[in-house]
Each structure stands twice: as C-alpha cells, then as structure tokens.
Design a protein around this motif. Structure first.
Motif, PDB file in Angstrom:
ATOM      1  N   PRO A 157      30.628  23.673  52.160  1.00 26.16           N
ATOM      2  CA  PRO A 157      31.832  23.301  51.417  1.00 26.16           C
ATOM      3  C   PRO A 157      32.844  22.597  52.319  1.00 26.16           C
ATOM      4  O   PRO A 157      32.842  22.775  53.537  1.00 26.16           O
ATOM      5  N   GLU A 158      33.704  21.807  51.704  1.00 29.36           N
ATOM      6  CA  GLU A 158      34.806  21.189  52.447  1.00 29.36           C
ATOM      7  C   GLU A 158      35.996  22.131  52.554  1.00 29.36           C
ATOM      8  O   GLU A 158      36.867  21.953  53.403  1.00 29.36           O
ATOM      9  N   ILE A 159      36.029  23.128  51.671  1.00 26.55           N
ATOM     10  CA  ILE A 159      37.115  24.104  51.641  1.00 26.55           C
ATOM     11  C   ILE A 159      36.520  25.508  51.671  1.00 26.55           C
ATOM     12  O   ILE A 159      35.562  25.802  50.955  1.00 26.55           O
ATOM     13  N   LEU A 160      37.100  26.375  52.501  1.00 24.95           N
ATOM     14  CA  LEU A 160      36.685  27.778  52.584  1.00 24.95           C
ATOM     15  C   LEU A 160      37.908  28.656  52.382  1.00 24.95           C
ATOM     16  O   LEU A 160      38.885  28.558  53.127  1.00 24.95           O
ATOM     17  N   LEU A 161      37.865  29.504  51.353  1.00 24.09           N
ATOM     18  CA  LEU A 161      38.940  30.449  51.067  1.00 24.09           C
ATOM     19  C   LEU A 161      38.527  31.813  51.604  1.00 24.09           C
ATOM     20  O   LEU A 161      37.427  32.292  51.316  1.00 24.09           O
ATOM     21  N   MET A 162      39.410  32.452  52.382  1.00 27.16           N
ATOM     22  CA  MET A 162      39.094  33.741  52.987  1.00 27.16           C
ATOM     23  C   MET A 162      40.256  34.710  52.745  1.00 27.16           C
ATOM     24  O   MET A 162      41.367  34.487  53.201  1.00 27.16           O
ATOM     25  N   ASP A 163      39.968  35.786  52.006  1.00 32.37           N
ATOM     26  CA  ASP A 163      41.004  36.754  51.635  1.00 32.37           C
ATOM     27  C   ASP A 163      40.807  38.042  52.423  1.00 32.37           C
ATOM     28  O   ASP A 163      39.979  38.882  52.069  1.00 32.37           O
ATOM     29  N   GLU A 164      41.546  38.170  53.514  1.00 27.97           N
ATOM     30  CA  GLU A 164      41.453  39.317  54.422  1.00 27.97           C
ATOM     31  C   GLU A 164      39.989  39.683  54.715  1.00 27.97           C
ATOM     32  O   GLU A 164      39.585  40.838  54.565  1.00 27.97           O
ATOM     33  N   PRO A 165      39.204  38.720  55.145  1.00 30.22           N
ATOM     34  CA  PRO A 165      37.757  38.953  55.271  1.00 30.22           C
ATOM     35  C   PRO A 165      37.365  39.950  56.341  1.00 30.22           C
ATOM     36  O   PRO A 165      36.274  40.521  56.282  1.00 30.22           O
ATOM     37  N   PHE A 166      38.244  40.192  57.336  1.00 28.91           N
ATOM     38  CA  PHE A 166      37.869  41.070  58.446  1.00 28.91           C
ATOM     39  C   PHE A 166      38.588  42.413  58.385  1.00 28.91           C
ATOM     40  O   PHE A 166      38.558  43.190  59.338  1.00 28.91           O
ATOM     41  N   GLY A 167      39.226  42.705  57.270  1.00 30.13           N
ATOM     42  CA  GLY A 167      40.042  43.912  57.172  1.00 30.13           C
ATOM     43  C   GLY A 167      39.265  45.204  57.134  1.00 30.13           C
ATOM     44  O   GLY A 167      39.814  46.268  57.407  1.00 30.13           O
TER      45      GLY A 167
END
Length: 252
Positions: A157-167
């Motif tokens: 993808p050209e865009i990557l959305l990451m929502d607190e991925p390492f929490g």
C-alpha cells in the motif's frame, strides 16, 4: 511532496459529544505522521476516516485527491494497510494464509505473485521462512505483531494506518518493532499515520508529530520543533511528564 491525505473542515459528534470541529490537515506523501493526545481527542476517529470506517458529519476527507465518501469503500480499504493493537489474526489460518489474504484478492489468485510478496515482507520484518505454516497460537506476542504488520504491508500500500500497534507487547519487543517500522518507512517511503499514547514513541518515529486535544490541533511539526519549541502548556506537559526511553529527555 504533494498531499496524499487531506482533512477539509471536518466535524464529528458521537451523540452530544463533539469530537472534532473545523478540523483541517494535509499529510504529504512519504510522511511518517505520529498522532498523540489525550483519550477521546479524536486520534482513532481521524485514522478511521482515511479508510472510510468512520464518516465525518461535515467536511471532506480526500485520499489521492478523491473524496473518500464517493469512492468504492472496499477497493479503498484493500489499497490502504491497517494495523491495530494486538493485530487480530485469523486463528484458523497459517501465517502465510493470514498474510496472503488481501494480496490474493488483489492479485486475482496469482499464487506466484502473492508468494513473492509474502517472502519479501516476511524477510523485511525479520520473520523466518519456517514460520509460514505456523498458526497464530504457536507464535509469541511479538511474532504475531510482526505478522500483522506484514499482512498490512503485503499488498504494497501507499498508505499504512497504525492504531497503537505496539501497545500490547512488552518493552523489549516494542523497542524492536519501533526500529523495524522506522526502517521499513525509510526503505519503502510508505506514508504512515501512527496513533500512540507514548510521546517518546511519537518523537522517535515521526517525521512529523501531530498533538491533539479535544479534537483540536495543539501543535504540528517535526520532532525537533516540538521538543525545542512546544506551542503551549498542554504540549509542555506531555513533554515534561515523560522521560524519553530513546536516549534523551523528551523535552531535549
């Protein structure tokens, strides 16, 4: 660089609670934007507007100059990587099957192309090839998180959305994953929007940092600008209350 994502006069309410109002922001191509702020300030809402999981009450979100509300939502989501805390994997699928899910849809069952994508991204994030046939229950938390990141990236993808991925992982694993995603960004140039509650993480990873409070932008700038010139007391409090794990005091 041109803007790849644009928020134009966005307003959003949940019941009587206003989350965002007159929110405007442009994100340029190849930016690594970290987003930090108090709980309920609109971080996740903002992220989910990019791939159409949440719609604004007013205003427009544009991705590649196209209004998200007027695009094919399924096609849009297949073209944007999405990685969340815990990265819930399909438990009945192997690592390879989990990673291949979206590429298979995009490649129209071109198995060779999909296998090549899986091999490339597993190597990039440090997953050994012998993990392909394992199931999620056979992996550590850090390995599961890596599989989730690979799954989000496997369709290139050209865009990557990451929502607190390492929490949800321990501190050592988290540090390793931070280094991996920073390296991946530098290597691929993918545009990343990364939500975090950790100011040290935001300053370490971001090429730009967005500080939100009650849906309003408190500061938007490079990590150095924010450390050296915090715009107000809210930003100063974030910085002073956090001793940076990445080699210096967060206030720098």
């Amino acid at each position: 660089m041109a803007a790849i994502i644009e928020f134009q006069d966005i307003a959003k309410k949940y019941g009587e609670k206003t989350i965002m109002e007159h929110f405007n922001l442009s994100v340029e191509e190849e930016e690594f934007l970290t987003i930090i702020g108090s709980s309920g300030c609109g971080k996740t809402t903002m992220l989910k507007m990019v791939n159409g999981l949440i719609s604004p009450d007013e205003g427009n979100v544009r991705v590649w100059k196209e209004d998200v509300a007027k695009t094919d939502q399924i096609k849009l989501r297949r073209s944007i990587g999405y990685s969340i805390q815990g990265n819930v994997l399909f438990p009945h699928m192997t690592v390879e099957e989990n990673i291949s899910y979206v590429p298979d849809l995009l490649n129209r069952r071109d198995k060779k192309k999909t296998r090549e994508a899986v091999a490339k991204w597993m190597e990039i994030v440090g997953l050994s090839d012998d993990m392909r046939n394992r199931f999620p229950s056979e992996l550590s938390g850090g390995q599961q998180q890596r599989v989730g990141i690979v799954r989000a990236l496997a369709a290139s993808p050209e865009i990557l959305l990451m929502d607190e991925p390492f929490g949800a992982v321990d501190e050592i694993t988290r540090s390793q994953l931070q280094k991996e995603i920073k390296r991946i960004h530098q290597k691929t140039g993918v545009t990343i929007l990364f939500v975090t509650h950790d100011i040290g993480e935001a300053l370490y990873l971001g090429t730009k940092v967005l500080v939100l409070d009650h849906g309003e932008i408190q500061q938007y700038g490079t990590p150095e600008e924010i450390k050296k010139h915090p715009s107000n007391e809210f930003v100063k409090k974030l910085l002073y209350n956090r001793q940076d794990k990445y080699g210096e005091a967060a206030i720098g």
